[in-house]
Enzyme design. Structure first.
Site, mmCIF file in Angstrom:
data_model
loop_
_atom_site.group_PDB
_atom_site.id
_atom_site.type_symbol
_atom_site.label_atom_id
_atom_site.label_comp_id
_atom_site.label_asym_id
_atom_site.label_seq_id
_atom_site.Cartn_x
_atom_site.Cartn_y
_atom_site.Cartn_z
ATOM 1 N NE ARG A 51 -0.673 1.892 5.044
ATOM 2 C CZ ARG A 51 0.328 1.042 4.812
ATOM 3 N NH1 ARG A 51 1.400 1.454 4.164
ATOM 4 N NH2 ARG A 51 0.270 -0.206 5.226
ATOM 5 C CG PHE A 95 10.093 2.267 11.997
ATOM 6 C CD1 PHE A 95 9.925 1.119 11.242
ATOM 7 C CD2 PHE A 95 8.969 2.986 12.380
ATOM 8 C CE1 PHE A 95 8.653 0.685 10.875
ATOM 9 C CE2 PHE A 95 7.703 2.571 12.021
ATOM 10 C CZ PHE A 95 7.542 1.416 11.265
ATOM 11 C CB VAL A 96 10.950 6.820 8.130
ATOM 12 C CG1 VAL A 96 12.297 7.350 8.572
ATOM 13 C CG2 VAL A 96 11.103 5.890 6.933
ATOM 14 C CG ASP A 132 2.314 0.669 7.803
ATOM 15 O OD1 ASP A 132 3.260 0.403 7.032
ATOM 16 O OD2 ASP A 132 1.768 -0.179 8.527
ATOM 17 C CD GLU A 144 7.717 -0.485 -3.244
ATOM 18 O OE1 GLU A 144 7.145 0.368 -2.541
ATOM 19 O OE2 GLU A 144 7.662 -1.695 -2.986
ATOM 20 C CG ASP A 145 6.566 2.934 0.200
ATOM 21 O OD1 ASP A 145 6.906 1.948 -0.488
ATOM 22 O OD2 ASP A 145 6.067 2.811 1.334
ATOM 23 C CG ASP A 198 13.910 -1.287 5.019
ATOM 24 O OD1 ASP A 198 15.041 -1.542 5.453
ATOM 25 O OD2 ASP A 198 12.995 -0.837 5.728
ATOM 26 C CE LYS A 244 14.522 2.834 6.707
ATOM 27 N NZ LYS A 244 13.896 1.922 7.694
ATOM 28 C CE LYS A 256 -3.072 -2.517 3.105
ATOM 29 N NZ LYS A 256 -3.318 -2.759 4.536
ATOM 30 N N GLY A 257 2.097 1.111 0.420
ATOM 31 C CA GLY A 257 2.948 2.272 0.675
ATOM 32 C C GLY A 257 3.122 3.226 -0.495
HETATM 33 C C1 PRP Z 1 7.362 -1.683 2.197
HETATM 34 C C2 PRP Z 1 7.668 -0.938 0.907
HETATM 35 C C3 PRP Z 1 8.321 -1.979 0.056
HETATM 36 C C4 PRP Z 1 8.997 -2.863 1.067
HETATM 37 C C5 PRP Z 1 10.449 -2.536 1.098
HETATM 38 O O1 PRP Z 1 6.157 -2.352 2.068
HETATM 39 O O2 PRP Z 1 6.515 -0.416 0.311
HETATM 40 O O3 PRP Z 1 7.392 -2.708 -0.703
HETATM 41 O O4 PRP Z 1 8.439 -2.586 2.346
HETATM 42 O O5 PRP Z 1 11.117 -3.362 2.011
HETATM 43 P P1 PRP Z 1 12.330 -4.295 1.598
HETATM 44 O O6 PRP Z 1 13.247 -3.483 0.729
HETATM 45 O O7 PRP Z 1 12.971 -4.639 2.922
HETATM 46 O O8 PRP Z 1 11.805 -5.501 0.906
HETATM 47 P P2 PRP Z 1 5.463 -3.109 3.293
HETATM 48 O O9 PRP Z 1 5.820 -4.566 3.231
HETATM 49 O O10 PRP Z 1 5.762 -2.400 4.566
HETATM 50 O O11 PRP Z 1 3.923 -3.025 2.926
HETATM 51 P P3 PRP Z 1 3.006 -1.717 2.741
HETATM 52 O O12 PRP Z 1 3.518 -1.015 1.505
HETATM 53 O O13 PRP Z 1 1.638 -2.269 2.549
HETATM 54 O O14 PRP Z 1 3.152 -0.869 3.974
#
Ligand code: PRP
Length: 178
Positions: free
Chosen positions: A164, A151-152, A158, A98-99, A102, A130, A42-43
């Site tokens: 969000r 953690f942001v 979220d 993507e948002d 990580d 990151k 969803k991000g």
């Molecule tokens: C977040 C973000 C990426 C993923 C990145 O999604 O939107 O899809 O984490 O993390 P990574 O590089 O460690 O794989 P999340 O799984 O938190 O779901 P959301 O978008 O629904 O909050």
């Protein structure tokens, strides 16, 4: 809800200025090409909404939703598709929106998955990355901001599905966790 932030890392103005810059580069890259924006729920909702409005051309958009298998963490790198794309992407220039990148595990898997569907190209744009958290190398074509390994929340990101809707990106105050 902004009062729950300990520190603002990126302001709303900074986000919009950066997205305008990225949109210009993206528009130049995809001029005359059959491009499809793919958002990862969803991000990525906020980035997608603002990026597509910053683009000077009209572009189609599709969405995927994914979740990780295993212990409930993302560390396995194994991803399950909860909602797949609506349409075939063969021959299309796919831009994953993507948002945050990580560990890189999610994007690495999604990219490989989409590349197996015979698109003309697959690139990634992310608002945040990151670098210190990277577990796998992901070739990200456009990055808005590299941020520290903290953690942001906000602007799509979220904490327990909250925050969000914040217009800025920041770290949460300790009282929120306790
Ligand atoms: C977040 C973000 C990426 C993923 C990145 O999604 O939107 O899809 O984490 O993390 P990574 O590089 O460690 O794989 P999340 O799984 O938190 O779901 P959301 O978008 O629904 O909050």
């Amino acid at each position: 809800m902004g009062a729950d932030l300990e520190r603002v890392l990126i302001t709303e103005d900074e986000i919009h200025a950066k997205l305008a810059e990225l949109a210009e580069e993206i528009a130049a890259e995809y001029a005359g090409k059959d491009v499809l924006l793919v958002g990862v729920l969803k991000g990525a909702v906020m980035v997608m909404a603002d990026l597509m409005r910053a683009l000077p051309m009209t572009v189609p958009v599709d969405w995927m939703a994914v979740s990780s298998y295993g212990s409930g963490t993302k560390s396995s790198g194994v991803v399950r598709i909860l909602k797949d794309l609506d349409a075939d992407i063969s021959g299309k220039h796919v831009l994953i929106v993507e948002d945050i990148v990580d560990s890189g595990l999610t994007l690495s898997w999604i990219r490989a998955n989409l590349e197996s569907r015979n698109p003309a190209s697959v690139e990634i744009v992310t608002l945040l990355r990151k670098p210190e958290a990277a577990k796998v190398e992901v070739d990200v074509r456009w990055v808005g901001f590299d941020i520290p390994n903290e953690f942001v929340v906000g602007y799509g990101l979220d904490y327990a599905e909250q925050y969000r809707g914040l217009r800025q990106v920041g770290t949460l105050a300790p009282h929120v966790y306790s």
